[in-house]
Motif scaffolding. Structure first.
Motif, PDB file in Angstrom:
ATOM      1  N   THR A 107       0.837  -1.189   0.000  1.00 42.92           N
ATOM      2  CA  THR A 107       0.000   0.000   0.000  1.00 42.92           C
ATOM      3  C   THR A 107       0.877   1.247   0.000  1.00 42.92           C
ATOM      4  N   SER A 108       0.290   2.342  -0.470  1.00 40.51           N
ATOM      5  CA  SER A 108       1.035   3.593  -0.555  1.00 40.51           C
ATOM      6  C   SER A 108       0.815   4.486   0.655  1.00 40.51           C
ATOM      7  N   GLY A 152       5.300   0.388  12.565  1.00 45.12           N
ATOM      8  CA  GLY A 152       3.861   0.460  12.709  1.00 45.12           C
ATOM      9  C   GLY A 152       3.416  -0.366  13.903  1.00 45.12           C
ATOM     10  N   ILE A 153       2.237  -0.069  14.410  1.00 44.00           N
ATOM     11  CA  ILE A 153       1.732  -0.768  15.586  1.00 44.00           C
ATOM     12  C   ILE A 153       0.208  -0.670  15.599  1.00 44.00           C
ATOM     13  N   GLY A 154      -0.430  -1.668  16.138  1.00 38.88           N
ATOM     14  CA  GLY A 154      -1.891  -1.686  16.207  1.00 38.88           C
ATOM     15  C   GLY A 154      -2.379  -2.970  16.835  1.00 38.88           C
ATOM     16  N   ARG A 155      -2.909  -3.871  16.003  1.00 42.21           N
ATOM     17  CA  ARG A 155      -3.331  -5.187  16.487  1.00 42.21           C
ATOM     18  C   ARG A 155      -2.133  -6.082  16.779  1.00 42.21           C
ATOM     19  N   GLU A 156      -0.998  -5.763  16.179  1.00 41.85           N
ATOM     20  CA  GLU A 156       0.261  -6.440  16.462  1.00 41.85           C
ATOM     21  C   GLU A 156       1.239  -5.412  17.005  1.00 41.85           C
ATOM     22  N   LEU A 167      10.447   2.100  10.505  1.00 42.84           N
ATOM     23  CA  LEU A 167      10.770   3.526  10.505  1.00 42.84           C
ATOM     24  C   LEU A 167      12.233   3.713  10.889  1.00 42.84           C
ATOM     25  N   ALA A 168      13.060   4.042   9.913  1.00 34.96           N
ATOM     26  CA  ALA A 168      14.483   4.281  10.196  1.00 34.96           C
ATOM     27  C   ALA A 168      14.654   5.587  10.963  1.00 34.96           C
ATOM     28  N   ASN A 169      15.752   5.687  11.695  1.00 30.17           N
ATOM     29  CA  ASN A 169      16.035   6.886  12.483  1.00 30.17           C
ATOM     30  C   ASN A 169      16.896   7.902  11.742  1.00 30.17           C
ATOM     31  N   GLU A 170      17.117   7.660  10.456  1.00 26.38           N
ATOM     32  CA  GLU A 170      17.833   8.613   9.617  1.00 26.38           C
ATOM     33  C   GLU A 170      17.474   8.314   8.161  1.00 26.38           C
ATOM     34  N   GLY A 171      17.682   9.287   7.297  1.00 26.17           N
ATOM     35  CA  GLY A 171      17.401   9.060   5.890  1.00 26.17           C
ATOM     36  C   GLY A 171      16.965  10.325   5.174  1.00 26.17           C
ATOM     37  N   LYS A 172      16.919  10.214   3.846  1.00 26.27           N
ATOM     38  CA  LYS A 172      16.476  11.336   3.030  1.00 26.27           C
ATOM     39  C   LYS A 172      14.954  11.451   3.084  1.00 26.27           C
ATOM     40  N   PRO A 173      14.432  12.669   3.017  1.00 24.08           N
ATOM     41  CA  PRO A 173      12.974  12.853   3.090  1.00 24.08           C
ATOM     42  C   PRO A 173      12.281  12.502   1.789  1.00 24.08           C
ATOM     43  N   GLY A 174      10.947  12.448   1.854  1.00 28.38           N
ATOM     44  CA  GLY A 174      10.134  12.326   0.653  1.00 28.38           C
ATOM     45  C   GLY A 174       9.987  10.937   0.082  1.00 28.38           C
ATOM     46  N   LYS A 175      10.286   9.906   0.875  1.00 27.98           N
ATOM     47  CA  LYS A 175      10.181   8.542   0.377  1.00 27.98           C
ATOM     48  C   LYS A 175       9.266   7.710   1.275  1.00 27.98           C
ATOM     49  N   GLY A 176       8.815   6.582   0.716  1.00 21.58           N
ATOM     50  CA  GLY A 176       8.004   5.660   1.501  1.00 21.58           C
ATOM     51  C   GLY A 176       6.533   6.006   1.491  1.00 21.58           C
ATOM     52  N   PRO A 177       5.729   5.216   2.193  1.00 23.77           N
ATOM     53  CA  PRO A 177       4.285   5.436   2.197  1.00 23.77           C
ATOM     54  C   PRO A 177       3.914   6.749   2.878  1.00 23.77           C
ATOM     55  N   ARG A 178       2.752   7.264   2.495  1.00 27.08           N
ATOM     56  CA  ARG A 178       2.276   8.501   3.110  1.00 27.08           C
ATOM     57  C   ARG A 178       1.575   8.205   4.431  1.00 27.08           C
ATOM     58  N   LEU A 179       1.678   9.159   5.334  1.00 27.96           N
ATOM     59  CA  LEU A 179       0.914   9.117   6.571  1.00 27.96           C
ATOM     60  C   LEU A 179      -0.422   9.792   6.330  1.00 27.96           C
ATOM     61  N   GLN A 180      -1.451   9.246   6.941  1.00 29.01           N
ATOM     62  CA  GLN A 180      -2.781   9.830   6.840  1.00 29.01           C
ATOM     63  C   GLN A 180      -3.368   9.956   8.241  1.00 29.01           C
ATOM     64  N   PRO A 194      -0.518  14.683   8.510  1.00 27.86           N
ATOM     65  CA  PRO A 194      -1.204  14.087   7.360  1.00 27.86           C
ATOM     66  C   PRO A 194      -0.527  14.486   6.055  1.00 27.86           C
ATOM     67  N   GLY A 195      -0.265  13.504   5.208  1.00 25.47           N
ATOM     68  CA  GLY A 195       0.351  13.761   3.917  1.00 25.47           C
ATOM     69  C   GLY A 195       1.856  13.643   3.896  1.00 25.47           C
ATOM     70  N   SER A 196       2.490  13.609   5.088  1.00 25.78           N
ATOM     71  CA  SER A 196       3.938  13.414   5.127  1.00 25.78           C
ATOM     72  C   SER A 196       4.289  12.004   4.683  1.00 25.78           C
ATOM     73  N   ARG A 197       5.495  11.831   4.215  1.00 22.56           N
ATOM     74  CA  ARG A 197       5.972  10.495   3.879  1.00 22.56           C
ATOM     75  C   ARG A 197       6.767   9.929   5.066  1.00 22.56           C
ATOM     76  N   LEU A 198       6.880   8.611   5.056  1.00 26.12           N
ATOM     77  CA  LEU A 198       7.528   7.924   6.163  1.00 26.12           C
ATOM     78  C   LEU A 198       8.923   8.482   6.430  1.00 26.12           C
ATOM     79  N   THR A 199       9.717   8.667   5.376  1.00 30.27           N
ATOM     80  CA  THR A 199      11.090   9.101   5.598  1.00 30.27           C
ATOM     81  C   THR A 199      11.194  10.579   5.964  1.00 30.27           C
ATOM     82  N   ASP A 200      10.088  11.313   5.880  1.00 34.85           N
ATOM     83  CA  ASP A 200      10.103  12.670   6.421  1.00 34.85           C
ATOM     84  C   ASP A 200      10.323  12.607   7.939  1.00 34.85           C
ATOM     85  N   VAL A 201       9.751  11.585   8.565  1.00 35.13           N
ATOM     86  CA  VAL A 201       9.959  11.397  10.007  1.00 35.13           C
ATOM     87  C   VAL A 201      11.402  10.965  10.251  1.00 35.13           C
TER      88      VAL A 201
END
Length: 267
Positions: free
Chosen positions: A7-8, A184-188, A195-208, A148-155
């Motif tokens: 999923t994106s 990620g976390i939820g039912r498991e 989620l890496a602790n470093e990296g270039k922004p703008g990559k990976g799935p979007r947060l909603q 909302p709308g950020s990508r994973l690697t923005d974090v």
């Protein structure tokens, strides 16, 4: 460990599901506060484990670490050069000046909370105290990137840049532990994505709105260093003995800003 997804976007939880996760997270928060209060010279990490286990069960939840992939404790207790996954035991006796990370999770009504808190036993060495202050601040800045709308690697990028700013501001040299991060976390307890602790922004799935991640920076004092896993197949330590700090919160993305689901009565 984290599963796979094509999923994106990171899965969204409903408001009711976020409330349920926060109930689990509040139990974790109370457990961490109790562990910190009990972490005095002469106490063992087994003492902390027993205390946390009982507190979680008394609250009607189940410790999610106990038995996870064979892990023997209800907490990970990582002291000084131990980065993560330290196994609690009666022979690990806390001493004045130790830096202690307690990581624990609870599952309540099928929903998980996961959080880690690093603190000193008594007074810390000034440089070690700066390491811990920096890690706490890095977590706070990483959380702010969960919009909302950020990508994973923005974090990821926010965590990395916050680390470098902390070095300059506090006058301390820090290393980002390679190969470890949030999830990620939820039912498991551990869900996609990693989620890496470093990296270039703008990559990976979007947060909603409703996406939930466990954000957990891990830093070491003195710059980049290698780690190794001990023969117990769990305990990760710095090869050069450098102290390490680990802070973690379970956090949801909302329209009103990031929502910490593992709130503590105090930190």
């Amino acid at each position: 460990m984290f599963g796979r997804s094509r999923t994106s976007v990171v899965t969204a939880r409903t408001p009711g599901e976020l409330d349920a996760m926060e109930e689990a997270g509040r139990i974790v928060g109370r457990a961490l506060v109790a562990a910190r209060e009990a972490a005095v010279p002469g106490a063992t990490t087994a003492d902390l484990d027993s205390l946390v286990d009982q507190l979680i069960r008394d609250a009607g939840a189940v410790p999610s670490f106990k038995g996870y992939e064979g892990f023997p404790g209800s907490i990970c207790s990582s002291v000084n050069e131990v980065v993560v996954h330290g196994i609690p035991g009666p022979t690990t006796v806390l001493q004045e000046g130790d830096l202690v990370s307690v990581d624990c999770g609870a599952v309540l009504d099928g929903w998980h909370g996961d959080s880690a808190w690093t603190f000193g036993v008594g007074e810390l060495d000034p440089q070690v105290a700066l390491l811990n202050q920096a890690t706490r601040e890095v977590l706070a800045e990483g959380i702010l990137a969960m919009t909302p709308g950020s990508r994973l690697t923005d974090v990821s990028h926010a965590l990395e840049t916050a680390t470098r700013r902390a070095e300059q501001r506090l006058g301390v040299t820090l290393g980002i532990v390679d190969g470890f991060g949030g999830h990620g976390i939820g039912r498991e307890m551990h869900e996609w994505p990693f989620l890496a602790n470093e990296g270039k922004p703008g990559k990976g799935p979007r947060l909603q709105e409703g996406s939930v991640l466990a954000v957990e920076p891990m830093l070491v004092l003195g710059g980049e260093t290698d780690t190794r896993t001990l023969t117990d197949d769990w305990t990760v330590v710095t090869v050069d003995g450098s102290p390490s700090s680990h802070w973690e919160h379970t956090v949801a993305v909302t329209a009103d800003g990031p929502r910490v689901l593992t709130v503590r009565p105090t930190d």
